[in-house]
Design a protein around this motif. Structure first.
Motif, PDB file in Angstrom:
ATOM      1  N   PRO A 109       8.606  10.576  -2.707  1.00 24.99           N
ATOM      2  CA  PRO A 109       8.364   9.516  -3.340  1.00 24.99           C
ATOM      3  C   PRO A 109       8.613   9.496  -4.579  1.00 24.99           C
ATOM      4  CG  PRO A 109       6.429  10.925  -2.808  1.00 24.99           C
ATOM      5  CD  PRO A 109       7.538  11.511  -2.338  1.00 24.99           C
ATOM      6  N   VAL A 110       9.092  10.887  -5.268  1.00 25.51           N
ATOM      7  CA  VAL A 110       9.321  10.773  -6.769  1.00 25.51           C
ATOM      8  C   VAL A 110      11.153  10.730  -6.741  1.00 25.51           C
ATOM      9  CG1 VAL A 110       9.669  12.797  -8.502  1.00 25.51           C
ATOM     10  CG2 VAL A 110       7.600  12.817  -6.979  1.00 25.51           C
ATOM     11  N   GLY A 139       0.930  -1.195  -0.019  1.00 27.16           N
ATOM     12  CA  GLY A 139      -0.196   0.030  -0.100  1.00 27.16           C
ATOM     13  C   GLY A 139       0.886   1.234  -0.219  1.00 27.16           C
ATOM     14  N   SER A 140       1.765   1.362   0.651  1.00 25.72           N
ATOM     15  CA  SER A 140       2.746   2.557   0.883  1.00 25.72           C
ATOM     16  C   SER A 140       3.458   2.431  -0.530  1.00 25.72           C
ATOM     17  CB  SER A 140       3.718   2.163   1.952  1.00 25.72           C
ATOM     18  OG  SER A 140       4.905   3.086   2.043  1.00 25.72           O
ATOM     19  N   ALA A 141       4.011   1.526  -1.163  1.00 22.65           N
ATOM     20  CA  ALA A 141       4.595   1.597  -2.387  1.00 22.65           C
ATOM     21  C   ALA A 141       3.605   2.265  -3.322  1.00 22.65           C
ATOM     22  CB  ALA A 141       5.222   0.184  -2.760  1.00 22.65           C
ATOM     23  N   ALA A 142       2.264   1.749  -3.514  1.00 21.24           N
ATOM     24  CA  ALA A 142       1.307   2.248  -4.425  1.00 21.24           C
ATOM     25  C   ALA A 142       1.091   3.705  -4.337  1.00 21.24           C
ATOM     26  CB  ALA A 142       0.000   1.313  -4.369  1.00 21.24           C
ATOM     27  N   ALA A 163       5.750  19.185  -5.433  1.00 19.55           N
ATOM     28  CA  ALA A 163       4.882  19.070  -4.464  1.00 19.55           C
ATOM     29  C   ALA A 163       4.436  17.449  -4.270  1.00 19.55           C
ATOM     30  CB  ALA A 163       3.733  19.947  -4.487  1.00 19.55           C
ATOM     31  N   VAL A 164       4.481  17.025  -2.857  1.00 16.85           N
ATOM     32  CA  VAL A 164       4.045  15.874  -2.394  1.00 16.85           C
ATOM     33  C   VAL A 164       2.888  15.844  -1.508  1.00 16.85           C
ATOM     34  CG1 VAL A 164       6.114  14.855  -3.090  1.00 16.85           C
ATOM     35  CG2 VAL A 164       5.735  15.140  -0.840  1.00 16.85           C
ATOM     36  N   THR A 219       1.998   9.800  -5.455  1.00 15.54           N
ATOM     37  CA  THR A 219       3.096  10.955  -4.930  1.00 15.54           C
ATOM     38  C   THR A 219       2.499  11.147  -3.166  1.00 15.54           C
ATOM     39  OG1 THR A 219       2.179  12.777  -5.959  1.00 15.54           O
ATOM     40  CG2 THR A 219       3.749  11.853  -7.105  1.00 15.54           C
ATOM     41  N   VAL A 220       2.163  10.107  -2.773  1.00 19.68           N
ATOM     42  CA  VAL A 220       1.437  10.193  -1.212  1.00 19.68           C
ATOM     43  C   VAL A 220       2.871   9.766  -0.370  1.00 19.68           C
ATOM     44  CG1 VAL A 220      -0.013   9.741   0.374  1.00 19.68           C
ATOM     45  CG2 VAL A 220      -0.729  10.570  -1.670  1.00 19.68           C
TER      46      VAL A 220
END
Length: 158
Positions: A123-124, A101-104, A153-154, A110-111
């Motif tokens: 995440p980018v 879930g974290s990876a997705a 921006a994330v 970009t959360v």
């Protein structure tokens, strides 16, 4: 997660097909919302969920999606055979999100999740030069941060 009967693996697996409305492709199970799934002697499936945010306007939609997922999978014949309960306790935290879930969330939306020490990783680009910009985000459960390295921006899941 409480799963007291022999067919519980099937009951829980159905919830892998229920995505959070804000994150298509990320299941409520991967978000750590599922607390318990049981089936009563009368055949009613009881699903206990922990909301990611107490005032989330998507809770009725998620409950409806859960009921319809059990019908679509053939586990129940009607949505009346599924009860969804929203729990006040335990309180949801980002620690409940699975690694998948974290990876997705990072790759698709970009959360980012705050690390235990409070820091953020972009995440980018993976940089640690991410700083909070606004407590107000696109929804009440997210804030906005900024990566100085890649200048993106994330969103930060709260």
């Amino acid at each position: 997660m409480n799963t007291g009967h022999s067919d519980d693996a099937e009951l829980v697996a159905v919830l892998d097909r229920v995505d959070d409305p804000e994150y298509p492709g990320v299941s409520i199970r991967d978000l750590g919302m599922v607390q318990a799934v049981t089936r009563d002697a009368d055949g009613v499936v009881r699903v206990s969920l922990v909301p990611t945010f107490g005032g989330c306007p998507a809770l009725p939609m998620i409950a409806s999606d859960v009921r319809h997922a059990y019908v679509a999978s053939g586990v129940t014949s009607t949505t009346d055979d599924v009860t969804v309960e929203w729990l006040d306790s335990p309180v949801w935290s980002p620690d409940r999100i699975s690694a998948a879930g974290s990876a997705a969330l990072a790759a698709e939306f970009t959360v980012v999740l705050r690390d235990k020490d409070g820091s953020l990783r972009c995440p980018v680009c993976g940089s640690r030069t991410v700083r909070d910009r606004s407590a107000a985000g696109p929804t009440r459960c997210r804030s906005i941060a900024w990566c100085d390295d890649c200048r993106n921006a994330v969103e930060v899941m709260r």
